[in-house]
Every structure is written in structure tokens, then in C-alpha cells.
Design a protein around this motif. Structure first.
Motif, PDB file in Angstrom:
ATOM      1  N   PRO A  15       0.815  -1.211   0.000  1.00 25.82           N
ATOM      2  CA  PRO A  15       0.000   0.000   0.000  1.00 25.82           C
ATOM      3  C   PRO A  15       0.848   1.261   0.000  1.00 25.82           C
ATOM      4  CG  PRO A  15       0.131  -0.879   2.198  1.00 25.82           C
ATOM      5  CD  PRO A  15       0.884  -1.840   1.314  1.00 25.82           C
ATOM      6  N   SER A  16       0.190   2.380  -0.344  1.00 21.13           N
ATOM      7  CA  SER A  16       0.859   3.670  -0.256  1.00 21.13           C
ATOM      8  C   SER A  16       1.065   4.052   1.199  1.00 21.13           C
ATOM      9  CB  SER A  16       0.022   4.739  -0.970  1.00 21.13           C
ATOM     10  OG  SER A  16      -1.306   4.743  -0.477  1.00 21.13           O
ATOM     11  N   TYR A  17       0.259   3.470   2.095  1.00 23.25           N
ATOM     12  CA  TYR A  17       0.455   3.621   3.534  1.00 23.25           C
ATOM     13  C   TYR A  17       1.075   2.337   4.077  1.00 23.25           C
ATOM     14  CZ  TYR A  17      -2.977   7.446   3.220  1.00 23.25           C
ATOM     15  OH  TYR A  17      -3.639   8.578   2.903  1.00 23.25           O
ATOM     16  N   HIS A  18       1.740   2.436   5.214  1.00 27.28           N
ATOM     17  CA  HIS A  18       2.206   1.230   5.892  1.00 27.28           C
ATOM     18  C   HIS A  18       1.027   0.492   6.525  1.00 27.28           C
ATOM     19  CE1 HIS A  18       6.389   2.242   5.330  1.00 27.28           C
ATOM     20  NE2 HIS A  18       6.186   3.441   5.846  1.00 27.28           N
ATOM     21  N   GLY A  19       0.034   1.253   6.956  1.00 29.46           N
ATOM     22  CA  GLY A  19      -1.135   0.674   7.591  1.00 29.46           C
ATOM     23  C   GLY A  19      -2.234   1.708   7.680  1.00 29.46           C
ATOM     24  N   MET A  20      -3.405   1.307   8.168  1.00 28.70           N
ATOM     25  CA  MET A  20      -4.545   2.231   8.242  1.00 28.70           C
ATOM     26  C   MET A  20      -5.521   1.746   9.292  1.00 28.70           C
ATOM     27  SD  MET A  20      -7.126   3.478   5.178  1.00 28.70           S
ATOM     28  CE  MET A  20      -5.938   4.631   4.478  1.00 28.70           C
ATOM     29  N   VAL A  34      -3.124   4.129  15.653  1.00 32.19           N
ATOM     30  CA  VAL A  34      -2.083   4.361  14.646  1.00 32.19           C
ATOM     31  C   VAL A  34      -0.709   4.380  15.302  1.00 32.19           C
ATOM     32  CG1 VAL A  34      -1.155   6.055  13.014  1.00 32.19           C
ATOM     33  CG2 VAL A  34      -3.601   5.518  13.005  1.00 32.19           C
ATOM     34  N   GLU A  35      -0.610   4.969  16.491  1.00 27.83           N
ATOM     35  CA  GLU A  35       0.678   4.975  17.200  1.00 27.83           C
ATOM     36  C   GLU A  35       1.119   3.546  17.533  1.00 27.83           C
ATOM     37  OE1 GLU A  35       2.795   7.542  17.700  1.00 27.83           O
ATOM     38  OE2 GLU A  35       1.360   8.548  16.360  1.00 27.83           O
ATOM     39  N   ILE A  36       0.163   2.684  17.841  1.00 34.68           N
ATOM     40  CA  ILE A  36       0.492   1.281  18.092  1.00 34.68           C
ATOM     41  C   ILE A  36       1.041   0.634  16.814  1.00 34.68           C
ATOM     42  CG2 ILE A  36      -0.478  -0.987  18.642  1.00 34.68           C
ATOM     43  CD1 ILE A  36      -0.247   0.716  21.104  1.00 34.68           C
ATOM     44  N   LEU A  37       0.436   0.948  15.673  1.00 32.92           N
ATOM     45  CA  LEU A  37       0.943   0.429  14.398  1.00 32.92           C
ATOM     46  C   LEU A  37       2.370   0.917  14.157  1.00 32.92           C
ATOM     47  CD1 LEU A  37      -2.102   0.828  11.956  1.00 32.92           C
ATOM     48  CD2 LEU A  37      -1.262  -1.292  12.992  1.00 32.92           C
ATOM     49  N   LYS A  38       2.603   2.191  14.400  1.00 36.11           N
ATOM     50  CA  LYS A  38       3.927   2.763  14.181  1.00 36.11           C
ATOM     51  C   LYS A  38       4.979   2.116  15.094  1.00 36.11           C
ATOM     52  CE  LYS A  38       2.407   7.378  12.669  1.00 36.11           C
ATOM     53  NZ  LYS A  38       2.408   8.828  13.008  1.00 36.11           N
ATOM     54  N   ALA A  39       4.537   1.670  16.274  1.00 34.56           N
ATOM     55  CA  ALA A  39       5.458   1.061  17.237  1.00 34.56           C
ATOM     56  C   ALA A  39       5.714  -0.414  16.940  1.00 34.56           C
ATOM     57  CB  ALA A  39       4.906   1.213  18.652  1.00 34.56           C
ATOM     58  N   GLY A 548     -15.492   9.883  13.827  1.00 37.61           N
ATOM     59  CA  GLY A 548     -15.012   8.729  13.096  1.00 37.61           C
ATOM     60  C   GLY A 548     -14.276   9.167  11.833  1.00 37.61           C
ATOM     61  N   ARG A 549     -13.174   8.495  11.497  1.00 32.87           N
ATOM     62  CA  ARG A 549     -12.442   8.809  10.278  1.00 32.87           C
ATOM     63  C   ARG A 549     -11.461   7.691   9.975  1.00 32.87           C
ATOM     64  NH1 ARG A 549      -7.546  12.388  11.524  1.00 32.87           N
ATOM     65  NH2 ARG A 549      -7.226  12.238  13.769  1.00 32.87           N
ATOM     66  N   ALA A 550     -10.879   7.753   8.776  1.00 28.11           N
ATOM     67  CA  ALA A 550      -9.856   6.794   8.366  1.00 28.11           C
ATOM     68  C   ALA A 550      -8.509   7.487   8.408  1.00 28.11           C
ATOM     69  CB  ALA A 550     -10.151   6.277   6.957  1.00 28.11           C
ATOM     70  N   VAL A 551      -7.516   6.843   9.050  1.00 28.00           N
ATOM     71  CA  VAL A 551      -6.187   7.432   9.197  1.00 28.00           C
ATOM     72  C   VAL A 551      -5.145   6.403   8.772  1.00 28.00           C
ATOM     73  CG1 VAL A 551      -4.497   8.442  10.775  1.00 28.00           C
ATOM     74  CG2 VAL A 551      -6.942   8.912  11.090  1.00 28.00           C
ATOM     75  N   GLY A 552      -4.284   6.784   7.829  1.00 25.59           N
ATOM     76  CA  GLY A 552      -3.182   5.928   7.427  1.00 25.59           C
ATOM     77  C   GLY A 552      -1.869   6.549   7.863  1.00 25.59           C
ATOM     78  N   TYR A 553      -0.806   5.742   7.773  1.00 26.21           N
ATOM     79  CA  TYR A 553       0.506   6.302   8.114  1.00 26.21           C
ATOM     80  C   TYR A 553       1.567   5.708   7.198  1.00 26.21           C
ATOM     81  CZ  TYR A 553       2.550   2.119  10.229  1.00 26.21           C
ATOM     82  OH  TYR A 553       3.093   0.887  10.427  1.00 26.21           O
TER      83      TYR A 553
END
Length: 553
Positions: A15-20, A34-39, A548-553
Motif C-alpha cells: 500500500p501507499s500507507y504502511h497501515g490504516m 495508529v501509534e500502536i501500528l507505528k510502534a 469517526g475517520r480513516a487514518v493511514g501512516y
């Protein structure tokens, strides 16, 4: 306990993001996930961290740590889909569900909030949420268990801004939340006054409880000090739950429900829940009826009319208040197992279009407040979660145990409880799920609200048949749940001002009564993986007040 044995080609999207992460509410909760995904956390880590924080931000109102959790999970390392059922257990000592305090059908017809009744500890059910969090994280997590609690603990300790939505819900439940001193202390300021929008709301007792769970595990709530306080609280109000009810609770890893649809594989919440069956049956009906050939439902009155018929079986034909013998005359088996079969959908469609379907009046959907989350991580794992209290905000008992609100979920499900062996798992209507295309994960989705079934079916058709992104599907006009018309007819509800009057008139001329009613709408979220580029496309419900929203990183 069986695992899901659905094996597919493992695929790691690029993906263009690492996760979402996308979720129905809680911008702060999503950011924590998202911070958990980044960690280095997995989709499971991020999803449960988001769910834990959503409850803090809801102040235990529409979701609770004493609620339930369901998850459908794609494991990229094995290519398998797993299903986690952490629903309510009934109380072993409750052997006659008819005597449970609760809401009668007549009250529901008058008031979708459920009317009123005397507070009773008997309306509490054995919760599954925290056991489900632990089961999901222990199996698929990549970070320490305590880490997924950090965003929620921070939320409880540092507080958040009390908003107009929570102020309104508190006003609705002011009397209930003031019934017991320990609960009143949570939801009012030191001088006894209510929190006002813009003020900071902190939950220090909740933070302490969450720290215990983070370091001692879910056992703290099922066999530890919290469990003892919970049992004492419900028994003081006449409840029959015991420590054995809590200590014997186990989350279930079961087979996901599966069907194929126009070349896609759909996996949803499995038995003994009924939500997955409802969705599988509807998608099978959508396929056999060829409803998509009629055009997009928002533009085709005939398609909307046909979809209304497809949506009805989930709402009417398996009602516990219905005598199953009325279906035998037309050769229909309405057991959950039979309803999930394609041949059953074909037979059902023949009966429906021939006009031989038994007439069953609509019954208003019981309020079942919930939240939903979809997360995908850098490895391509996907978690689709729904967690709920299956009750109206906070419940009507006002019981709060060390910062955790206790909903009165049994009061709305007496008939369903009567069909379950005392102490058994109670079916739930949630339908989080995954779509797989040619062995590769394509879409994760979940939904909430009284009209969650209609919203899920229409969104899946929009994405799978008309090539929409999740956000485009969400932006389509909404079909909701059914209600009872003045003449006894089953009336399909629509989002207010979303369809033109002439469109509504055309559908009604085809024979389906319609009514605008936002109370009975559903909310759907999804994350789609582009099969060619690997890009992630998230969709969220932006009109909900809690962000509510969608956030990618």
C-alpha cells in the motif's frame, strides 16, 4: 475450540500507507491505534487499543468494558481467516427468562429508547469484551499486552473534552446515573453539578482499573478483585450472577461464516451468532435475484424495491416471536445453518417473488449501541471488529464498578435468552467481515446502528458490483431498518432528505412503503486494498459527532 480453516494464498499488499485504521467514533482513539501500528504493533494490537480508548471517550455510554466484542481476522502469514466470538454469556441461575425485568414489545412500539422499568441487577449479562481483547492480542499481537492499554489509560487519566453529544446523553440518563453514590461520583463534578461542553472529563478510577487489567490480564475482571465487586454490585440489586459465571467465561474461536459473491469470497462473524448468517443470506439473495442488474439502488426505484425484499428475512423471518411452523407450509427451513446455504436463498427467493411468503409484521429494531473498527498493518494482517453493549446508553440500572459502567443488556433480549441454555453464549447481530478476491485480501468492513444490516448489504454491493471505494459507498443515500406502519405493513426507513420525493413515490407504487427516520439508520466503515496498486482506501462516517475517520501512516 475450532479455528477458522479457510486457507487462502497469503498475500502482502504494497500500500501507499504502511497501515490504516478506520473507526465509527473517536479521533483520539484512532490516533492511539495508529501509534500502536507505528510502534510495530499488528492489526489486532491496533484494533483492540482503539476499542479500549473508544470506551473511555464514550464515558462507558454506548460501549462498555462490560460489553461484548467480535472480530474477523485475516492472518497474512498463513492466509487464514479467523473468527473471535466474545459475546455475552447468560447467567446460569436465570432459568426462566420470561421473569427478567425488561421491555415489552408494546413499549418498544411506543418508544425506541425502550420505556422504563425498575432497576435490577438481573439485567446484567456475563461480559465478553475484556476476555476478547486479551484473546485477540495474545494470539495475533506483536507488542506487550500492557502497551495496547496505554492510549486508554492516558485518556482516562488526562481526560478529554466533554462534548454536546455526551451532555445530551447524560441529560437523558441523569436520574439513572445519580441513583448510586459511586456512579454519581463518576459523572458529576466535586460540587455535584453536571459537566458542561468544553470542560475536561477525567476518569481516575477507570484508569486504575485499566492498569490492573494491563498488568494482571483479563483475569482481574473475571476472577480477581474487580470480579468480586461486580458480583456484589449486581447481587445488591437482585442479580443472580455469581463468581462462577465470570470465572467460567471463555471467548470462542469459531469458523467464520463464508459465501461467494460474484467472484469474491466473503467471510463474516460465525455461529452461534446470527449477524453473519443474516449477511450471508442477504448476499446470496442479492446474487440469485440479480438485483445489481437493475442499477445502483440510489438511482433505481426497482433496485431499491428489490433490496427491501432482500433485507426483510434478517429482520422478520427468524424472529423468536414467530412460530416457525408458518414457514413449513412453503418448504422453508429457517434454522441458522440452513439460512446460510445458497440453495436455501434460491428457494426463499422463489417463494418471495411468487407472493407465497408468510406475512410477518415488522418489529422495531432494539437499540443496540456499538462501535466498529477496521485496521490493517504493514504485514497485511486485517482486523474487523464490532464491540457493543446491545442496550441504550449506560443502561437503566446506573451500576458502575470501579469506573466501568454495567449495561442492562438482558432487558432487551429476554426472548433470545430463553432460547439459550442458562450459562450459554447469547447470539449477537454484529457482522464484521472481510472480502477476499482471488486469494488476496480486498476489503475489511464493519457496521453499527439499528440499520446496520441494510447499510452493510448496500455498501458491499456498491463496492463489489459498482466499483466504489468505501467512502463512496458510505456517501450513498442510506436504507435503514424496518418499522411498523399504521396498517401493519413493514415500512422501510430511509435517511432523512437523502431521496427525492418522486423517487420515494415510485418505490411505494411498486409496493414497498417507505418512511424517513434517521433513528433506524446504520453506519458502515471499510478499508479496501487496491488489487493492482496496493493502495489503501478507507471510508468512515464523518457525520457522527464523535469523530469517526480513516487514518493511514
Amino acid at each position: 475450540m475450532a479455528q477458522a480453516a479457510q486457507t487462502m494464498e497469503a498475500a502482502s499488499p504494497k500500500p501507499s500507507y504502511h497501515g490504516m485504521i478506520t473507526a465509527t467514533t473517536g479521533s483520539k482513539a484512532i490516533e492511539g491505534g495508529v501509534e500502536i501500528l507505528k510502534a510495530g504493533g499488528s492489526a489486532a494490537d491496533a484494533a483492540v487499543a482503539t476499542a479500549l480508548t473508544q470506551i473511555c471517550l464514550a464515558a462507558g455510554s454506548w460501549v462498555s468494558y462490560a460489553g461484548i466484542l467480535t472480530m474477523v481476522y485475516f492472518d497474512a502469514s498463513t492466509g487464514k481467516v479467523y473468527n473471535l466470538n466474545a459475546g455475552y454469556n447468560t447467567v446460569k441461575a436465570e432459568t426462566d427468562a420470561k421473569t427478567l425485568p425488561g421491555v415489552e414489545l408494546a413499549e418498544l412500539l411506543k418508544d425506541l429508547h425502550g420505556g422504563s422499568y425498575e432497576p435490577s441487577g438481573r439485567t446484567a449479562l456475563v461480559p465478553g469484551f475484556m476476555a476478547g481483547v486479551e484473546a485477540a492480542q495474545r494470539r495475533f499481537g506483536k507488542v506487550p499486552f500492557a502497551k495496547v492499554f496505554e492510549p486508554a489509560i492516558d485518556c482516562a487519566e488526562q481526560g478529554f473534552e466533554w462534548n454536546a453529544g455526551l451532555a445530551g446523553q447524560y441529560a437523558f440518563r441523569r436520574e439513572v446515573l445519580g441513583r448510586l453514590p459511586q456512579t454519581k461520583a463518576v459523572y458529576t463534578k466535586a460540587d455535584g453539578s453536571a459537566y458542561q461542553p468544553g470542560e475536561t472529563f477525567k476518569q481516575p478510577m477507570l484508569a486504575k482499573t485499566l492498569r490492573h487489567v494491563a498488568h494482571e490480564g483479563a483475569a482481574y475482571m473475571y476472577r480477581g478483585e474487580w470480579a468480586k465487586k461486580f458480583i456484589d454490585a449486581v447481587q445488591r440489586d437482585g442479580g443472580r450472577m455469581t463468581l462462577d459465571d465470570l470465572a467460567s467465561y471463555q471467548p470462542l474461536w469459531t469458523e467464520p461464516m463464508h459465501t461467494s459473491y460474484h467472484g469474491y469470497d466473503i467471510y463474516v462473524h460465525g455461529l452461534p451468532a446470527n449477524g453473519g448468517v443474516n449477511l450471508v443470506e442477504a448476499m446470496n439473495l442479492a446474487e440469485v435475484s440479480e438485483v445489481s442488474k437493475l442499477g445502483r439502488y440510489a438511482q433505481s426505484p426497482r433496485a431499491t424495491f428489490t433490496l427491501a425484499q432482500i433485507l426483510k428475512p434478517a429482520e422478520f423471518f427468524d424472529l423468536v416471536l414467530t412460530d416457525p411452523k408458518i414457514y413449513e407450509s412453503v418448504g422453508l427451513d429457517r434454522s441458522l445453518e440452513a439460512r446460510a446455504k445458497k440453495e436455501s436463498a434460491a428457494k426463499l427467493w422463489d417463494v418471495m417473488r411468487s407472493g407465497r411468503m408468510p406475512t410477518v409484521p415488522a418489529i422495531p429494531s432494539v437499540p443496540a449501541h456499538s462501535d466498529a473498527i477496521i485496521s490493517i498493518d504493514r504485514w497485511g494482517n486485517i482486523a474487523a471488529i464490532c464491540h457493543s453493549i446491545n442496550a441504550v446508553s449506560w443502561g437503566a440500572t446506573g451500576i458502575n464498578v470501579d469506573g466501568i459502567s454495567i449495561p442492562d443488556s438482558a432487558s432487551f433480549q429476554r426472548a433470545e435468552i430463553g432460547k439459550v441454555t442458562p450459562g450459554g453464549r447469547l447470539p449477537d447481530p454484529s457482522s464484521p467481515g472481510l472480502v477476499v478476491a482471488k486469494g488476496k485480501p480486498f476489503l475489511g468492513f464493519s457496521s453499527i446502528g439499528a440499520g446496520l444490516h441494510a447499510r452493510t448489504v448496500t455498501a458491499l454491493i456498491s463496492v463489489l458490483d459498482f466499483g466504489m471505494t468505501p467512502q463512496q459507498a458510505i456517501n450513498e443515500p442510506s436504507l435503514g431498518s424496518f418499522t411498523l406502519g399504521a396498517d401493519g405493513a413493514s415500512v422501510l426507513t430511509l435517511g432523512k432528505n437523502e431521496f427525492k420525493p418522486e423517487f420515494i413515490s415510485q418505490v411505494e407504487k411498486l409496493g414497498q412503503p417507505l418512511m424517513e427516520n434517521d433513528q433506524l439508520r446504520g453506519y458502515w466503515i471499510g478499508v479496501q486494498i487496491d488489487q493492482k496498486t496496493g493502495e489503501l482506501h478507507g471510508g468512515a462516517i464523518r457525520e457522527l459527532a464523535m469523530g469517526g475517520r480513516a487514518v493511514g501512516y
